[in-house]
Write a protein that holds these residues in place. Structure first.
Motif, PDB file in Angstrom:
ATOM      1  N   PHE A 275      -2.148   8.900  13.746  1.00 52.22           N
ATOM      2  CA  PHE A 275      -0.925   9.568  13.917  1.00 52.22           C
ATOM      3  C   PHE A 275      -0.160   9.342  12.588  1.00 52.22           C
ATOM      4  CE2 PHE A 275      -1.788   9.565  18.385  1.00 52.22           C
ATOM      5  CZ  PHE A 275      -1.568  10.736  18.773  1.00 52.22           C
ATOM      6  N   ILE A 276      -0.122   8.220  12.088  1.00 52.83           N
ATOM      7  CA  ILE A 276       0.327   7.742  10.801  1.00 52.83           C
ATOM      8  C   ILE A 276      -0.366   8.428   9.533  1.00 52.83           C
ATOM      9  CG2 ILE A 276       0.790   5.871   9.204  1.00 52.83           C
ATOM     10  CD1 ILE A 276       1.438   4.114  11.504  1.00 52.83           C
ATOM     11  N   TYR A 277      -1.506   8.317   9.567  1.00 52.16           N
ATOM     12  CA  TYR A 277      -2.372   8.880   8.234  1.00 52.16           C
ATOM     13  C   TYR A 277      -2.084  10.552   8.113  1.00 52.16           C
ATOM     14  CZ  TYR A 277      -4.809   4.211   8.905  1.00 52.16           C
ATOM     15  OH  TYR A 277      -5.319   3.126   9.108  1.00 52.16           O
ATOM     16  N   ASN A 278      -2.069  11.012   9.463  1.00 56.07           N
ATOM     17  CA  ASN A 278      -1.722  12.582   9.476  1.00 56.07           C
ATOM     18  C   ASN A 278      -0.304  12.772   8.806  1.00 56.07           C
ATOM     19  OD1 ASN A 278      -4.455  13.234  10.414  1.00 56.07           O
ATOM     20  ND2 ASN A 278      -3.863  13.364  12.525  1.00 56.07           N
ATOM     21  N   HIS A 279       0.576  12.139   9.330  1.00 55.48           N
ATOM     22  CA  HIS A 279       1.982  12.345   8.954  1.00 55.48           C
ATOM     23  C   HIS A 279       2.078  12.219   7.596  1.00 55.48           C
ATOM     24  CE1 HIS A 279       6.170  11.975   8.366  1.00 55.48           C
ATOM     25  NE2 HIS A 279       6.046  10.942   7.901  1.00 55.48           N
ATOM     26  N   ILE A 280       1.619  11.060   6.831  1.00 53.16           N
ATOM     27  CA  ILE A 280       1.542  10.653   5.367  1.00 53.16           C
ATOM     28  C   ILE A 280       0.735  11.744   4.647  1.00 53.16           C
ATOM     29  CG2 ILE A 280       0.958   9.351   3.595  1.00 53.16           C
ATOM     30  CD1 ILE A 280       1.191   7.103   5.510  1.00 53.16           C
ATOM     31  N   SER A 281      -0.227  12.318   5.206  1.00 53.36           N
ATOM     32  CA  SER A 281      -0.969  13.371   4.366  1.00 53.36           C
ATOM     33  C   SER A 281      -0.347  14.604   4.597  1.00 53.36           C
ATOM     34  CB  SER A 281      -2.473  13.554   5.165  1.00 53.36           C
ATOM     35  OG  SER A 281      -3.194  12.278   5.202  1.00 53.36           O
ATOM     36  N   ASN A 282       0.223  14.864   5.491  1.00 51.97           N
ATOM     37  CA  ASN A 282       1.182  16.179   5.471  1.00 51.97           C
ATOM     38  C   ASN A 282       2.458  16.103   4.843  1.00 51.97           C
ATOM     39  OD1 ASN A 282      -0.959  17.514   7.265  1.00 51.97           O
ATOM     40  ND2 ASN A 282      -0.096  16.633   9.044  1.00 51.97           N
ATOM     41  N   LYS A 283       3.000  15.128   4.885  1.00 45.03           N
ATOM     42  CA  LYS A 283       4.328  15.005   4.368  1.00 45.03           C
ATOM     43  C   LYS A 283       4.567  14.714   2.803  1.00 45.03           C
ATOM     44  CE  LYS A 283       8.894  14.728   4.431  1.00 45.03           C
ATOM     45  NZ  LYS A 283       9.767  15.667   4.343  1.00 45.03           N
ATOM     46  N   TYR A 284       3.556  13.845   2.310  1.00 41.81           N
ATOM     47  CA  TYR A 284       3.664  13.040   0.886  1.00 41.81           C
ATOM     48  C   TYR A 284       2.246  13.730   0.024  1.00 41.81           C
ATOM     49  CZ  TYR A 284       6.872  10.130   2.895  1.00 41.81           C
ATOM     50  OH  TYR A 284       8.139   9.561   3.655  1.00 41.81           O
ATOM     51  N   LYS A 285       2.636  13.570  -1.267  1.00 39.77           N
ATOM     52  CA  LYS A 285       1.646  13.876  -2.345  1.00 39.77           C
ATOM     53  C   LYS A 285       1.013  12.426  -2.701  1.00 39.77           C
ATOM     54  CE  LYS A 285       3.641  17.853  -4.478  1.00 39.77           C
ATOM     55  NZ  LYS A 285       4.586  18.353  -5.588  1.00 39.77           N
ATOM     56  N   ASN A 286       0.042  12.355  -3.068  1.00 42.02           N
ATOM     57  CA  ASN A 286      -0.753  11.245  -3.221  1.00 42.02           C
ATOM     58  C   ASN A 286       0.043  10.320  -4.373  1.00 42.02           C
ATOM     59  OD1 ASN A 286      -3.235   9.382  -2.835  1.00 42.02           O
ATOM     60  ND2 ASN A 286      -3.130   9.468  -5.221  1.00 42.02           N
ATOM     61  N   ASP A 287       0.741  10.839  -5.299  1.00 39.76           N
ATOM     62  CA  ASP A 287       1.454  10.296  -6.326  1.00 39.76           C
ATOM     63  C   ASP A 287       2.767   9.833  -5.935  1.00 39.76           C
ATOM     64  OD1 ASP A 287       2.890  12.592  -6.586  1.00 39.76           O
ATOM     65  OD2 ASP A 287       2.736  12.850  -8.665  1.00 39.76           O
ATOM     66  N   GLU A 288       3.178  10.400  -4.651  1.00 41.15           N
ATOM     67  CA  GLU A 288       4.237   9.634  -4.089  1.00 41.15           C
ATOM     68  C   GLU A 288       4.227   8.478  -2.953  1.00 41.15           C
ATOM     69  OE1 GLU A 288       7.227  13.826  -3.445  1.00 41.15           O
ATOM     70  OE2 GLU A 288       5.559  13.419  -2.166  1.00 41.15           O
ATOM     71  N   ILE A 289       3.220   8.067  -2.822  1.00 44.24           N
ATOM     72  CA  ILE A 289       2.867   7.149  -1.971  1.00 44.24           C
ATOM     73  C   ILE A 289       2.039   5.637  -2.469  1.00 44.24           C
ATOM     74  CG2 ILE A 289       2.705   8.528  -0.070  1.00 44.24           C
ATOM     75  CD1 ILE A 289      -0.216   8.331  -0.014  1.00 44.24           C
ATOM     76  N   LEU A 290       2.028   4.645  -2.136  1.00 41.93           N
ATOM     77  CA  LEU A 290       1.495   3.557  -2.260  1.00 41.93           C
ATOM     78  C   LEU A 290       1.156   2.758  -0.908  1.00 41.93           C
ATOM     79  CD1 LEU A 290      -0.155   1.751  -4.428  1.00 41.93           C
ATOM     80  CD2 LEU A 290       2.027   0.290  -4.769  1.00 41.93           C
ATOM     81  N   ILE A 291       0.139   2.847  -0.348  1.00 42.56           N
ATOM     82  CA  ILE A 291      -0.267   2.437   0.991  1.00 42.56           C
ATOM     83  C   ILE A 291      -1.128   1.141   0.889  1.00 42.56           C
ATOM     84  CG2 ILE A 291      -0.859   3.190   3.449  1.00 42.56           C
ATOM     85  CD1 ILE A 291       1.444   4.912   2.192  1.00 42.56           C
ATOM     86  N   SER A 292      -0.912   0.049   1.576  1.00 42.54           N
ATOM     87  CA  SER A 292      -1.749  -1.078   1.669  1.00 42.54           C
ATOM     88  C   SER A 292      -2.225  -1.273   3.103  1.00 42.54           C
ATOM     89  CB  SER A 292      -0.987  -2.309   1.048  1.00 42.54           C
ATOM     90  OG  SER A 292      -0.580  -1.973  -0.263  1.00 42.54           O
TER      91      SER A 292
END
Length: 492
Positions: free
Chosen positions: A325-342
């Motif tokens: 659910f978190i992964y899908n939300h991030i993928s749908n909401k943000y571009k890759n250069d807008e995130i840093l996920i650890s």
């Protein structure tokens, strides 16, 4: 309130009505409070009857009453609204940028720091997210475990996997402090399993760097070893804590937060506690059937435990499905250069092998996955440690920081210096000091003659060589011994 810090932190129940709280808040119901109520902690620096505001961004202001029968008046551009505030319950005002506001009360109230909802720094990373899974084993990333953590592996498939990553201490309390401070125990000072302690207040913790940049900072946590009063509230404008908070609750809180703060730069920490004791929990799907009594007796005193492994894998599959659910939300909401996920952890698990010692590979070699801006797809085969997470995240955010105050180093992959070894220590009251120095192809274990006292000190810092994974006459033995001697002298 912490030393040398102008802020204080207000804690109130998040999911309980004010009338019920006084009834529960007594000696006999402390366990109920800890295990059934989510507590909200808000950063503040103001305790007064009135305060005026104007901001260049939209923001949320949280108010909290100190006494019952508190009434407030909210004035916006000469328009006024009156409200009542109940003690032990926060209220939230959603305020617009470039508007003048004044909040007045008949009694002193707490005002939170402003929580920005649309602070966008085009050069900054919009979502810095830590997915912290307590007790996540690196064995899950072996070739023979390709079917494990499918959603997680798919999400991070375009990112980095640090293959030789180590924790710096073997259990949650000191290991969490390693991550937040970027330092070894000798600096952060947190180790005792029973006595209350605070992370060295002279250290600047990871979320404080983001807080100083006016990012929205938020922690959702269910680990009793990462509670706000240990110092983990420092830097977070808002924290939610409930002992052993379920992954469902963590995800719900995160998605609720995202509805309000998705368009602002932020630093978010999520603790997933599902695997902490998953191996030893009884359920209808657990493998507790004893098929061979004699075989069970033989395994009783061994570390390896098939039933624990099966239960752990079962809980892991459920957690991985929920994390989608978190992964899908991030993928749908943000571009890759807008995130840093650890994706990180504090330690591995003991029951994957038969070794009896505390500092063994299955416990101290752990995963670190990283995805987002300036992170290319691949594997990193150099040695990294939990203390290296802080400088890496700051570097990728282009934040300036003082290298002298931390023990961690930027990995060579990101322009730092390649590490020759990692250091893991076991510092536990009434136990001998134990340590492991791990090189690329060999490790050396050491132990003290005496036990550590309740202050984390040793009267006699004499070391004995315990074990090596290869020939102890390797030329690196003397280097490893000197490393440990330098660390242990600080315990004198």
């Amino acid at each position: 309130k912490f030393k040398n810090n102008k802020y204080f932190f207000i804690t109130n129940p998040y999911f309980i009505t004010p009338k019920i709280y006084p009834f529960l808040n007594n000696f006999f119901t402390n366990d109920i409070l800890r295990n059934m109520i989510t507590m909200e902690t808000i950063k503040s620096e103001t305790d007064s009857k009135s305060k005026s505001f104007v901001s260049d961004v939209d923001f949320i202001l949280t108010l909290s009453a100190k006494e019952e029968n508190t009434k407030i008046e909210i004035e916006q551009q000469n328009k006024k609204v009156n409200k009542s505030i109940s003690k032990n319950k926060n209220i939230y005002l959603h305020l617009k940028k470039n508007n003048n506001y004044k909040v007045s009360a008949n009694k002193n109230i707490f005002f939170s720091n402003l929580q920005p909802t649309n602070l966008v720094d085009s050069d900054g990373i919009k979502l810095n997210l830590f997915i912290f899974i307590d007790g996540l084993s690196s064995i899950l990333f072996n070739e023979n475990n390709k079917d494990k953590l499918k959603n997680t592996k798919s999400f991070f498939s375009e990112g980095l996997h640090f293959k030789k990553h180590y924790c710096n201490q073997e259990w949650s309390l000191p290991s969490g402090a390693n991550i937040f401070s970027g330092t070894h125990f000798q600096k952060h000072g947190v180790f005792h399993n029973e006595n209350y302690s605070i992370i060295n207040e002279e250290l600047k913790l990871l979320p404080e760097f983001f807080d100083e940049k006016k990012y929205m900072t938020f922690m959702i946590n269910g680990s009793h070893r990462l509670i706000p009063s240990y110092g983990y509230s420092k830097g977070f404008k808002r924290s939610l804590y409930k002992q052993s908070m379920s992954s469902n609750e963590v995800i719900d809180h995160f998605l609720e937060f995202e509805k309000v703060f998705s368009d602002t730069n932020k630093f978010v920490w999520l603790t997933f506690f599902d695997l902490h004791d998953a191996h030893n929990k009884s359920s209808i799907s657990s493998n507790h059937y004893i098929s061979n009594v004699e075989e069970e007796k033989l395994k009783f005193n061994q570390e390896f435990n098939n039933k624990y492994i099966d239960n752990y894998y079962n809980a892991l599959q459920h957690l991985d499905n929920k994390l989608s659910f978190i992964y899908n939300h991030i993928s749908n909401k943000y571009k890759n250069d807008e995130i840093l996920i650890s994706l990180i952890t504090d330690h591995g698990q003991d029951f994957f092998d038969n070794q009896k010692k505390i500092l063994k590979d299955s416990r101290i070699i752990i995963p670190w996955l990283l995805k987002g801006r300036d992170v290319k797809k691949g594997e990193v085969n150099e040695i990294t440690e939990n203390i290296d997470i802080l400088p890496t995240i700051l570097k990728l955010n282009n934040f300036n920081f003082d290298n002298q105050n931390i023990d961690g180093e930027l990995p060579n992959y990101f322009g730092g210096k390649r590490k020759e070894f990692s250091l893991t220590q076991s510092i536990y009251p009434n136990s001998t000091y134990k340590s492991r120095v791990s090189f690329d192809d060999i490790y050396f274990d050491f132990e003290s003659d005496e036990k550590i006292n309740h202050l984390g000190k040793l009267k006699n810092t004499k070391l004995k060589f315990y074990e090596s994974s290869k020939n102890p006459n390797d030329s690196r033995f003397e280097k490893a011994k000197k490393i440990i001697e330098n660390k242990i002298k600080n315990l004198k």
